[in-house]
Design a protein around this motif. Structure first.
Motif, PDB file in Angstrom:
ATOM      1  N   GLN A 229       0.824  -1.204   0.000  1.00 50.21           N
ATOM      2  CA  GLN A 229       0.000   0.000   0.000  1.00 50.21           C
ATOM      3  C   GLN A 229       0.861   1.259   0.000  1.00 50.21           C
ATOM      4  OE1 GLN A 229      -3.346   0.194  -0.277  1.00 50.21           O
ATOM      5  NE2 GLN A 229      -3.081   2.427  -0.378  1.00 50.21           N
ATOM      6  N   ALA A 230       1.932   1.239   0.800  1.00 47.96           N
ATOM      7  CA  ALA A 230       2.819   2.400   0.811  1.00 47.96           C
ATOM      8  C   ALA A 230       3.513   2.571  -0.538  1.00 47.96           C
ATOM      9  CB  ALA A 230       3.852   2.247   1.931  1.00 47.96           C
ATOM     10  N   PHE A 231       3.881   1.478  -1.168  1.00 52.55           N
ATOM     11  CA  PHE A 231       4.520   1.565  -2.494  1.00 52.55           C
ATOM     12  C   PHE A 231       3.523   2.055  -3.544  1.00 52.55           C
ATOM     13  CE2 PHE A 231       6.054  -0.355  -6.495  1.00 52.55           C
ATOM     14  CZ  PHE A 231       7.319   0.197  -6.534  1.00 52.55           C
ATOM     15  N   ALA A 232       2.248   1.630  -3.408  1.00 53.99           N
ATOM     16  CA  ALA A 232       1.228   2.101  -4.346  1.00 53.99           C
ATOM     17  C   ALA A 232       0.928   3.583  -4.157  1.00 53.99           C
ATOM     18  CB  ALA A 232      -0.051   1.287  -4.173  1.00 53.99           C
ATOM     19  N   ASP A 233       1.170   4.121  -2.971  1.00 53.59           N
ATOM     20  CA  ASP A 233       0.940   5.545  -2.729  1.00 53.59           C
ATOM     21  C   ASP A 233       2.032   6.433  -3.326  1.00 53.59           C
ATOM     22  OD1 ASP A 233      -1.371   4.941  -1.418  1.00 53.59           O
ATOM     23  OD2 ASP A 233      -0.474   4.986   0.595  1.00 53.59           O
ATOM     24  N   GLY A 234       3.056   5.826  -3.926  1.00 54.68           N
ATOM     25  CA  GLY A 234       4.079   6.603  -4.601  1.00 54.68           C
ATOM     26  C   GLY A 234       5.411   6.661  -3.897  1.00 54.68           C
ATOM     27  N   LEU A 235       5.546   5.996  -2.761  1.00 54.23           N
ATOM     28  CA  LEU A 235       6.830   6.015  -2.058  1.00 54.23           C
ATOM     29  C   LEU A 235       7.821   5.103  -2.759  1.00 54.23           C
ATOM     30  CD1 LEU A 235       5.710   5.865   1.686  1.00 54.23           C
ATOM     31  CD2 LEU A 235       6.523   7.858   0.416  1.00 54.23           C
ATOM     32  N   PRO A 236       9.101   5.437  -2.725  1.00 54.61           N
ATOM     33  CA  PRO A 236      10.119   4.515  -3.256  1.00 54.61           C
ATOM     34  C   PRO A 236      10.104   3.200  -2.471  1.00 54.61           C
ATOM     35  CG  PRO A 236      11.030   6.706  -2.956  1.00 54.61           C
ATOM     36  CD  PRO A 236       9.688   6.723  -2.301  1.00 54.61           C
ATOM     37  N   LEU A 237      10.704   2.188  -3.064  1.00 50.52           N
ATOM     38  CA  LEU A 237      10.630   0.854  -2.470  1.00 50.52           C
ATOM     39  C   LEU A 237      11.210   0.837  -1.067  1.00 50.52           C
ATOM     40  CD1 LEU A 237      10.061  -2.181  -2.682  1.00 50.52           C
ATOM     41  CD2 LEU A 237      12.307  -2.445  -3.758  1.00 50.52           C
ATOM     42  N   ARG A 238      12.372   1.415  -0.880  1.00 53.92           N
ATOM     43  CA  ARG A 238      12.999   1.381   0.444  1.00 53.92           C
ATOM     44  C   ARG A 238      12.150   2.116   1.470  1.00 53.92           C
ATOM     45  NH1 ARG A 238      18.185   0.171   1.798  1.00 53.92           N
ATOM     46  NH2 ARG A 238      18.942   0.914   3.814  1.00 53.92           N
ATOM     47  N   GLU A 239      11.640   3.283   1.099  1.00 48.09           N
ATOM     48  CA  GLU A 239      10.814   4.046   2.031  1.00 48.09           C
ATOM     49  C   GLU A 239       9.476   3.356   2.268  1.00 48.09           C
ATOM     50  OE1 GLU A 239      10.414   8.031   0.741  1.00 48.09           O
ATOM     51  OE2 GLU A 239      12.579   8.415   0.602  1.00 48.09           O
ATOM     52  N   ALA A 240       8.962   2.689   1.228  1.00 47.12           N
ATOM     53  CA  ALA A 240       7.710   1.962   1.414  1.00 47.12           C
ATOM     54  C   ALA A 240       7.878   0.821   2.413  1.00 47.12           C
ATOM     55  CB  ALA A 240       7.213   1.426   0.076  1.00 47.12           C
ATOM     56  N   ILE A 241       9.011   0.131   2.359  1.00 49.43           N
ATOM     57  CA  ILE A 241       9.258  -0.961   3.316  1.00 49.43           C
ATOM     58  C   ILE A 241       9.376  -0.412   4.733  1.00 49.43           C
ATOM     59  CG2 ILE A 241      10.936  -2.718   3.999  1.00 49.43           C
ATOM     60  CD1 ILE A 241      11.518  -3.152   1.040  1.00 49.43           C
ATOM     61  N   GLU A 246       6.879   0.490  10.068  1.00 54.80           N
ATOM     62  CA  GLU A 246       6.503   1.425  11.129  1.00 54.80           C
ATOM     63  C   GLU A 246       5.018   1.313  11.466  1.00 54.80           C
ATOM     64  OE1 GLU A 246       7.608   5.207   9.662  1.00 54.80           O
ATOM     65  OE2 GLU A 246       9.740   5.023  10.174  1.00 54.80           O
ATOM     66  N   ILE A 247       4.201   1.131  10.444  1.00 56.98           N
ATOM     67  CA  ILE A 247       2.752   1.062  10.678  1.00 56.98           C
ATOM     68  C   ILE A 247       2.384  -0.244  11.399  1.00 56.98           C
ATOM     69  CG2 ILE A 247       0.509   0.921   9.532  1.00 56.98           C
ATOM     70  CD1 ILE A 247       1.619   2.734   7.346  1.00 56.98           C
ATOM     71  N   ARG A 248       2.993  -1.367  10.998  1.00 58.07           N
ATOM     72  CA  ARG A 248       2.579  -2.666  11.519  1.00 58.07           C
ATOM     73  C   ARG A 248       3.436  -3.167  12.667  1.00 58.07           C
ATOM     74  NH1 ARG A 248      -2.513  -3.128  10.289  1.00 58.07           N
ATOM     75  NH2 ARG A 248      -2.908  -2.695   8.060  1.00 58.07           N
ATOM     76  N   PHE A 249       4.453  -2.396  13.067  1.00 54.05           N
ATOM     77  CA  PHE A 249       5.330  -2.856  14.138  1.00 54.05           C
ATOM     78  C   PHE A 249       4.560  -3.050  15.441  1.00 54.05           C
ATOM     79  CE2 PHE A 249       8.049  -1.922  17.786  1.00 54.05           C
ATOM     80  CZ  PHE A 249       9.047  -2.864  17.618  1.00 54.05           C
ATOM     81  N   ARG A 250       3.826  -2.048  15.861  1.00 56.37           N
ATOM     82  CA  ARG A 250       3.138  -2.130  17.143  1.00 56.37           C
ATOM     83  C   ARG A 250       2.045  -3.206  17.149  1.00 56.37           C
ATOM     84  NH1 ARG A 250       1.132   3.383  19.708  1.00 56.37           N
ATOM     85  NH2 ARG A 250       3.419   3.635  19.658  1.00 56.37           N
ATOM     86  N   LEU A 294      11.524 -12.554  13.218  1.00 56.55           N
ATOM     87  CA  LEU A 294      11.982 -12.715  11.839  1.00 56.55           C
ATOM     88  C   LEU A 294      11.036 -12.048  10.846  1.00 56.55           C
ATOM     89  CD1 LEU A 294      13.217 -16.423  12.015  1.00 56.55           C
ATOM     90  CD2 LEU A 294      14.594 -14.340  11.982  1.00 56.55           C
ATOM     91  N   THR A 295       9.762 -11.926  11.211  1.00 57.36           N
ATOM     92  CA  THR A 295       8.832 -11.208  10.328  1.00 57.36           C
ATOM     93  C   THR A 295       9.212  -9.738  10.226  1.00 57.36           C
ATOM     94  OG1 THR A 295       7.023 -12.730  10.790  1.00 57.36           O
ATOM     95  CG2 THR A 295       6.425 -10.552   9.989  1.00 57.36           C
ATOM     96  N   LEU A 296       9.596  -9.141  11.342  1.00 52.76           N
ATOM     97  CA  LEU A 296       9.937  -7.718  11.342  1.00 52.76           C
ATOM     98  C   LEU A 296      11.367  -7.451  10.880  1.00 52.76           C
ATOM     99  CD1 LEU A 296       8.247  -6.713  14.717  1.00 52.76           C
ATOM    100  CD2 LEU A 296       7.424  -6.233  12.405  1.00 52.76           C
ATOM    101  N   LEU A 297      12.246  -8.461  10.943  1.00 53.86           N
ATOM    102  CA  LEU A 297      13.644  -8.234  10.579  1.00 53.86           C
ATOM    103  C   LEU A 297      14.002  -8.853   9.224  1.00 53.86           C
ATOM    104  CD1 LEU A 297      15.312  -8.894  14.059  1.00 53.86           C
ATOM    105  CD2 LEU A 297      14.777  -6.684  13.012  1.00 53.86           C
ATOM    106  N   ALA A 298      13.692 -10.122   9.059  1.00 58.31           N
ATOM    107  CA  ALA A 298      14.118 -10.814   7.845  1.00 58.31           C
ATOM    108  C   ALA A 298      13.160 -10.617   6.680  1.00 58.31           C
ATOM    109  CB  ALA A 298      14.275 -12.313   8.140  1.00 58.31           C
ATOM    110  N   LEU A 299      11.843 -10.610   6.980  1.00 56.21           N
ATOM    111  CA  LEU A 299      10.878 -10.513   5.887  1.00 56.21           C
ATOM    112  C   LEU A 299      11.012  -9.218   5.084  1.00 56.21           C
ATOM    113  CD1 LEU A 299       8.534 -11.902   4.459  1.00 56.21           C
ATOM    114  CD2 LEU A 299       6.978 -10.812   6.086  1.00 56.21           C
TER     115      LEU A 299
END
Length: 323
Positions: A229-241, A246-250, A294-299
């Protein structure tokens, strides 16, 4: 248990002209009685039993019971049968009309599968059954083997259904396979939890693996969906990741902590039934810890690697013609 065995002397019965069935009927009437007719009381029916009543010791009574010969002579039972006292079985168990003898034992400090396999090898090497006898390993071991045979079908089917649902949700085989990486993440933590807690693998542990598979796939799904969703909003790939993490961490961390706290009492219990609860709870706790980390670090790193490879460079435009 003491038993009184009565062996009919067929030769003596033939000399007196007495039928063996008549002797058996007399013994039956003297011991437990013989139903001769029925009594009706409204809609209920009762058997009327006739039993020979004689004072004295039961074995002595049976020896004195007389059987009528065809010529009218009364022959005592002691002349028609041999009486002997022996020790016999207190109970005889049958299964499918076949006699069965059960030998029961419990498993302590070992996993059931390896212990039973070791016991089967030793028994086969030392015990030789006579013809007509067979040995069956049943009880909880049989139930475990039956459940494992079902799990061999259910687990691959569950994994396939999860993959189909992920592919239908993202319309991308790469994203679906990427989320499926959470399954080995959860498998690592569950296995390490069983190892460090010195727990044995059983059916409840297998159910725990299935449960933690679902949670880990859910975490990967929401994380990948947020990155897309962040990538579809126009953010570059690195920033989208970064933005998706940040959104799903908590939510991912909080859901894992709540589940771990909820399973801790079952993982540490020592009461009745804890041998079933502990493997399941420990697998879930270990799987949640490893899959969450591993979901938050490796994925995200794997997603960035695969997404960068999938992005094809734009073809260069030909130089404009000059006049």
């Amino acid at each position: 248990q003491p038993q009184l065995q009565i062996a009919i002397d067929r030769g003596a019965a033939a000399r007196y002209g007495i039928n063996v069935q008549d002797i058996q009927d007399t013994i039956e009437a003297a011991t437990k009685g013989r139903a001769v007719t029925e009594i009706f009381e409204q809609e209920r029916r009762f058997n009327l039993v006739v039993k020979i009543g004689q004072p004295g010791e039961p074995a002595a009574r049976l020896r004195d019971v007389a059987v009528s010969a065809p010529n009218g002579e009364r022959i005592p039972m002691s002349q028609l049968a041999e009486f002997s006292r022996t020790d016999g079985l207190a109970e005889i168990f049958r299964e499918n009309n076949v006699r069965r003898l059960s030998i029961k034992w419990s498993v302590r400090e070992r996993d059931m599968g390896s212990l039973v396999n070791e016991a089967m090898q030793k028994v086969e090497a030392t015990v030789k059954l006579p013809p007509g006898y067979r040995m069956v390993w049943s009880g909880r071991f049989e139930d475990q083997q039956r459940a494992l045979s079902r799990l061999y079908v259910i687990v691959p089917l569950v994994v396939f259904i999860i993959f189909v649902l992920l592919f239908g949700a993202f319309n991308s085989m790469g994203d679906a396979l990427l989320i499926m990486l959470n399954l080995p993440f959860a498998l690592i933590g569950g296995t390490l939890a069983l190892y460090f807690w010195q727990s044995n693998f059983n059916i409840s542990a297998a159910v725990g693996y299935i449960a933690v598979f679902g949670v880990s796939v859910l975490n990967g799904t929401v994380l990948v969906a947020s990155i897309r969703q962040a990538f579809a909003d126009g953010l570059p790939l690195r920033e989208a990741i970064v933005r998706g993490c940040e959104i799903r961490f908590r939510p991912i961390i909080v859901s894992a902590i709540v589940a771990v706290i909820g399973f801790l009492p079952a993982a540490l219990s020592q009461g009745i039934g804890s041998e079933i609860q502990k493997p399941l709870a420990r697998v879930v706790i270990g799987g949640l810890i490893s899959s969450t980390a591993l979901t938050l670090l490796a994925l995200p790193a794997v997603y960035a690697l695969f997404a960068a490879r999938r992005r094809e460079p734009e073809p260069a435009l030909p130089p404009a013609a000059t006049s």
